[in-house]
Write a protein that holds these residues in place. Structure first.
Motif, PDB file in Angstrom:
ATOM      1  N   LEU A  24      38.194  36.951  43.539  1.00 19.94           N
ATOM      2  CA  LEU A  24      37.160  37.983  43.676  1.00 19.94           C
ATOM      3  C   LEU A  24      37.487  39.261  42.897  1.00 19.94           C
ATOM      4  CD1 LEU A  24      34.442  38.721  44.885  1.00 19.94           C
ATOM      5  CD2 LEU A  24      35.636  39.544  46.931  1.00 19.94           C
ATOM      6  N   PRO A  25      38.741  39.775  42.959  1.00 19.86           N
ATOM      7  CA  PRO A  25      39.042  41.003  42.209  1.00 19.86           C
ATOM      8  C   PRO A  25      39.073  40.791  40.699  1.00 19.86           C
ATOM      9  CG  PRO A  25      40.998  40.234  43.380  1.00 19.86           C
ATOM     10  CD  PRO A  25      39.889  39.362  43.797  1.00 19.86           C
ATOM     11  N   ARG A  26      38.822  39.545  40.265  1.00 23.77           N
ATOM     12  CA  ARG A  26      38.695  39.262  38.830  1.00 23.77           C
ATOM     13  C   ARG A  26      37.227  39.110  38.434  1.00 23.77           C
ATOM     14  NH1 ARG A  26      43.771  37.882  40.254  1.00 23.77           N
ATOM     15  NH2 ARG A  26      45.355  37.972  38.570  1.00 23.77           N
ATOM     16  N   LEU A  27      36.361  39.273  39.450  1.00 28.99           N
ATOM     17  CA  LEU A  27      34.919  39.157  39.189  1.00 28.99           C
ATOM     18  C   LEU A  27      34.223  40.490  39.476  1.00 28.99           C
ATOM     19  CD1 LEU A  27      32.716  37.048  38.456  1.00 28.99           C
ATOM     20  CD2 LEU A  27      32.424  36.684  40.911  1.00 28.99           C
ATOM     21  N   THR A  28      34.774  41.245  40.429  1.00 28.53           N
ATOM     22  CA  THR A  28      34.192  42.545  40.789  1.00 28.53           C
ATOM     23  C   THR A  28      35.351  43.533  40.910  1.00 28.53           C
ATOM     24  OG1 THR A  28      32.722  43.611  42.400  1.00 28.53           O
ATOM     25  CG2 THR A  28      34.334  42.116  43.280  1.00 28.53           C
ATOM     26  N   PRO A  29      35.105  44.844  40.782  1.00 30.71           N
ATOM     27  CA  PRO A  29      36.237  45.789  40.844  1.00 30.71           C
ATOM     28  C   PRO A  29      37.100  45.591  42.094  1.00 30.71           C
ATOM     29  CG  PRO A  29      34.266  46.912  40.113  1.00 30.71           C
ATOM     30  CD  PRO A  29      33.856  45.514  40.447  1.00 30.71           C
ATOM     31  N   VAL A  30      38.389  45.801  41.940  1.00 33.29           N
ATOM     32  CA  VAL A  30      39.352  45.528  43.023  1.00 33.29           C
ATOM     33  C   VAL A  30      38.960  46.255  44.311  1.00 33.29           C
ATOM     34  CG1 VAL A  30      41.746  45.844  43.742  1.00 33.29           C
ATOM     35  CG2 VAL A  30      41.239  45.052  41.427  1.00 33.29           C
ATOM     36  N   GLY A  44      28.524  42.262  39.547  1.00 30.90           N
ATOM     37  CA  GLY A  44      29.319  41.342  38.743  1.00 30.90           C
ATOM     38  C   GLY A  44      29.460  39.955  39.348  1.00 30.90           C
ATOM     39  N   ILE A  45      29.037  39.790  40.599  1.00 27.98           N
ATOM     40  CA  ILE A  45      29.308  38.493  41.259  1.00 27.98           C
ATOM     41  C   ILE A  45      28.362  37.409  40.770  1.00 27.98           C
ATOM     42  CG2 ILE A  45      29.163  37.317  43.505  1.00 27.98           C
ATOM     43  CD1 ILE A  45      30.411  39.776  44.786  1.00 27.98           C
ATOM     44  N   PHE A  46      27.092  37.768  40.511  1.00 27.73           N
ATOM     45  CA  PHE A  46      26.116  36.739  40.137  1.00 27.73           C
ATOM     46  C   PHE A  46      25.779  36.819  38.653  1.00 27.73           C
ATOM     47  CE2 PHE A  46      25.599  35.593  44.429  1.00 27.73           C
ATOM     48  CZ  PHE A  46      25.644  36.763  45.177  1.00 27.73           C
ATOM     49  N   ASP A  47      25.672  35.663  38.040  1.00 24.68           N
ATOM     50  CA  ASP A  47      25.263  35.647  36.623  1.00 24.68           C
ATOM     51  C   ASP A  47      23.764  35.804  36.516  1.00 24.68           C
ATOM     52  OD1 ASP A  47      27.866  34.915  35.145  1.00 24.68           O
ATOM     53  OD2 ASP A  47      27.783  33.627  36.926  1.00 24.68           O
ATOM     54  N   ILE A  84      39.980  43.581  37.889  1.00 24.37           N
ATOM     55  CA  ILE A  84      39.104  44.634  37.345  1.00 24.37           C
ATOM     56  C   ILE A  84      39.376  45.978  38.033  1.00 24.37           C
ATOM     57  CG2 ILE A  84      36.690  45.333  37.049  1.00 24.37           C
ATOM     58  CD1 ILE A  84      35.978  42.316  37.120  1.00 24.37           C
ATOM     59  N   GLU A  85      39.735  46.961  37.220  1.00 19.52           N
ATOM     60  CA  GLU A  85      39.970  48.339  37.708  1.00 19.52           C
ATOM     61  C   GLU A  85      40.950  48.393  38.891  1.00 19.52           C
ATOM     62  OE1 GLU A  85      35.250  49.071  36.869  1.00 19.52           O
ATOM     63  OE2 GLU A  85      36.112  49.881  38.714  1.00 19.52           O
TER      64      GLU A  85
END
Ligand code: T1G
Length: 657
Positions: free
Chosen positions: A139-145, A167-170, A205-206
């Motif tokens: 998850l922290p690689r898809l949306t900010p930590v 950022g979770i959904f394409d 991410i961040e």
């Protein structure tokens, strides 16, 4: 139909999961998924894969019922890793609530397409766990930590259109009906291209710096109030941000396995099923509840207004009855304010708020209730007043209208006997604030008809509350146990403890506040009136502590008078120990010939738990409650008993001997 099947659409394979009721990841589903990914990877006819679920929701998590059994292969982390390593892109088509392991499967996929009403979440903390299949790493690689920490340690599902879902959904489909097409479209766009690198191959991410982490973790710890899993979840996300990914996966699994064995997790898994058990009442099995659309509420005080708001928020029409024009207006304003607050919190949209306000009416004339399907009485806790109200309701309401009393301890049989047909009367004991608290004690009288009782349970479900069946006795389930709890605290005051000792012991134990702080907030005069009502019939042989009466005789009713068990500075709600109260208590011990002794927090906690459990056992033996876990749910949902301790009866069972 197999729990996992594959359907071809041109060169796109759709892997369907069909495991009602919520597509939980049973061993069969995991095995089916693994063989599907193996088979499709080797099939040159397949260019991309859509993973979708039948029924009302995408996978809602691991099968919680399997946790107490030896883990069976294939293990979920391995299945997800295999999907992530697939040579063809996997697209998760998400509808309903993709939770826990379900969301983790979606994170193992290469793309995620959502139904506009879909929610995703990692609620494992509510089971005393943390995600155990890569959720804290991917998850922290898809949306900010920081978002990932909030989702993992808070456990709240997030809607597809919420900012937190960044950022979770394409892509998000236009409507639920178009979800599969949207997923197939994306599949065709990605077809023929190699699957993109999985999330575990990306960077967090961040990630926060040291100070940011301390702040994040401290905030989680203080909110957890003694529960382990939220903090462990935040620490697992920190590992994901700072350790090599394979170590982060291993660390997550370790934390998960350790937490699964804890008493807290066993308690929370007990509560998960207990909460769903309360509505199972054999007496109403298969019984059709009566239709309820128009409701009446008698009394626009705190409870009446809260109940009215609750009914309106569930889409019901409400006519609120009060004594005169002024009190009607005041009550309607109070209900309107509660609806506005829900609107402000985003729980109700503009159109919904307008519709609810249109559905609210007020009157002083009972005749306004003539076409109500159900009426809830919420007037002053006095038997004569209630019986008068019911006699009037008997005159004006339809014979098939259900009549409910919100009394918190009076004899509902006696109230019911005030009307011609007592079969249509039951108790619906809401807890304050009624539009927030989930618990409703549904009180079955000796004469209530099965369909009226079924109507009570159906209404509770419609109000998204947890109904618990109780038979008639003084205080039903919760208030009867609370009375036993209060007596034990009064005894301990005489025996040597002070209010602050007891309150802090219970806060340390995980209660939101102690009994004396709670009494000062609610008002000591309510209990005083009840004790005076019971004085004539009180067993003279039973130990009676006079301390609370002495405070009331001094006009010390709590926060509303600036002093009760504690004293309060002007405009403050901060309880401050008062030497006057200590002096009264010490004097009372002396008069009773009691040598005061010190109590440790553990001793206080043990005496209180024993008091709750022994009263709970009597309640069970008398048939007032259906099952021990119902008593646990009443204490957790109505009285702040820490959910992660499972409830008094669960504790007694687990730690007996
Ligand atoms: N496992 C087993 N049974 C479940 C279940 C689950 N995960 N979820 C629901 N049920 C049963 C429930 O007991 C009830 O059964 C029926 O389904 C309908 O549920 C590896 C370790 C999905 C929002 O925590 O939140 O994944 O009473 O009445 O109100 O990292 O169920 O009919 O016999 O609640 O529409 C994480 C738990 C697991 C989600 C639907 N997942 N479920 O609500 O129906 S741990 C969860 C829910 C995990 C991974 C970790 C809700 C719901 P019965 P219901 P609902």
């Amino acid at each position: 139909m197999a729990v996992v099947s594959t359907e071809m659409r041109d060169r796109v394979a759709i892997v369907w999961i069909d495991n009602p009721p919520v597509n939980a990841l049973s061993q069969a589903v995991r095995a089916g998924l693994l063989s599907a990914v193996e088979e499709l990877d080797g099939n040159s006819e397949v260019s991309a894969v859509v993973l979708a679920c039948k029924g009302r929701t995408f996978i809602a998590g691991a099968d919680i019922r399997e946790f107490d059994k030896p883990p069976m292969e294939p293990h979920l982390p391995d299945v997800i890793a295999r999907i992530e390593a697939a040579s063809k892109p996997w697209i998760a088509a998400l509808h309903g609530t993709a939770l826990g392991g379900g969301f983790e499967v979606a994170l193992g996929c290469h793309y995620r397409v959502a139904d506009p009403r879909a929610k995703v979440g990692l609620p494992e903390v509510h089971l005393g766990l943390i995600p155990g299949a890569g959720g804290t790493v991917r998850l922290p690689r898809l949306t900010p930590v920081a978002n990932a920490v909030q989702m993992v340690s808070g456990g709240r599902p997030v809607g597809a259109t919420e900012p937190l879902a960044q950022g979770i959904f394409d892509s998000v489909a236009q409507s639920s009906d178009e979800l599969l097409d949207a997923a197939l479209t994306l599949a065709r766009q990605t077809a023929g291209k190699p699957a993109p690198a999985g999330l575990s191959g990306r960077d967090p991410i961040e990630p926060p710096d040291e100070a940011g982490w301390s702040k994040l973790i401290e905030a989680v710890r203080s909110k957890a109030r003694g529960q382990l899993s939220p903090v462990e979840a935040a620490l697992a996300v920190r590992d994901a941000a700072e350790l090599p990914v394979d170590k982060a996966f291993a660390g997550e699994r370790d934390r998960f396995v350790k937490l699964r064995a804890t008493d807290q997790s066993k308690a929370l898994r007990h509560v998960f099923f207990a909460e769903r058990q309360t509505a199972k009442v054999p007496a109403i099995d298969g019984i059709e509840p009566r239709a309820v659309n128009k409701c009446g509420v008698i009394g626009g005080g705190t409870m009446g207004a809260g109940i009215a708001a609750c009914l309106l928020l569930a889409g019901l029409a409400v006519t609120l009855i009060e004594r005169d024009g002024e009190t009607v207006d005041f009550a309607l304003k109070r209900v309107g304010g509660l609806l506005d607050a829900s609107h402000k919190r985003g729980l109700v949209n503009d159109a919904g708020l307008a519709a609810m306000k249109d559905a609210l009416g007020g009157s002083t004339d009972y005749a306004a209730l003539a076409d109500c399907d159900l009426v809830i009485e919420a007037v002053f806790e006095d038997m004569n007043i209630k019986r008068e109200v019911f006699a009037r309701l008997d005159q004006v309401t339809r014979p098939d209208a259900v009549l409910a009393t919100n009394t918190s301890y009076l004899d509902v049989n006696e109230i019911a006997s005030a009307i011609a047909d007592p079969k249509r009367v039951l108790g619906l004991h809401f807890f304050s604030p009624a539009h927030v608290m989930k618990l409703v004690e549904v009180i079955a009288t000796d004469t209530v008809s099965a369909d009226v009782l079924a109507t009570g349970f159906a209404l509770a479900k419609r109000l998204r509350k947890t109904p618990v069946l109780a038979r008639v006795c003084d205080g039903f389930i919760g208030n009867r146990i609370l009375t036993a709890y209060r007596k034990q605290c009064d005894y301990m005051l005489e025996d040597g403890a002070l209010p602050a000792d007891i309150d802090s012991a219970m806060r340390q134990w995980g209660m939101p506040m102690g009994l004396f702080e709670m009494a000062d907030m609610a008002g000591l005069d309510i209990g005083w009136a009840m004790r005076k009502r019971q004085a004539a019939t009180r067993d003279p042989a039973e130990r009676y502590v006079r301390i609370a009466d002495k405070l009331c005789e001094m006009g010390r009713f709590g926060q509303k008078t600036g002093a009760g068990w504690y004293t309060y500075d002007e405009g403050s709600r901060e309880p401050k120990p008062d030497p006057i109260v200590e002096q009264i208590i010490v004097e009372e011990s002396r008069e009773r010939g009691i040598t005061r002794e010190k109590f440790s927090a553990e001793q206080i906690q043990a005496r209180i738990l024993d008091a709750m459990v022994s009263e709970g056992k009597k309640i069970l033996d008398e048939g007032i409650a259906q099952r021990a876990s119902d008593i646990d749910m009443v204490m957790i949902l109505g009285y702040g008993f820490p959910r992660w301790r499972g409830g008094p009866m669960f504790m007694a069972e687990r730690f007996k001997g």
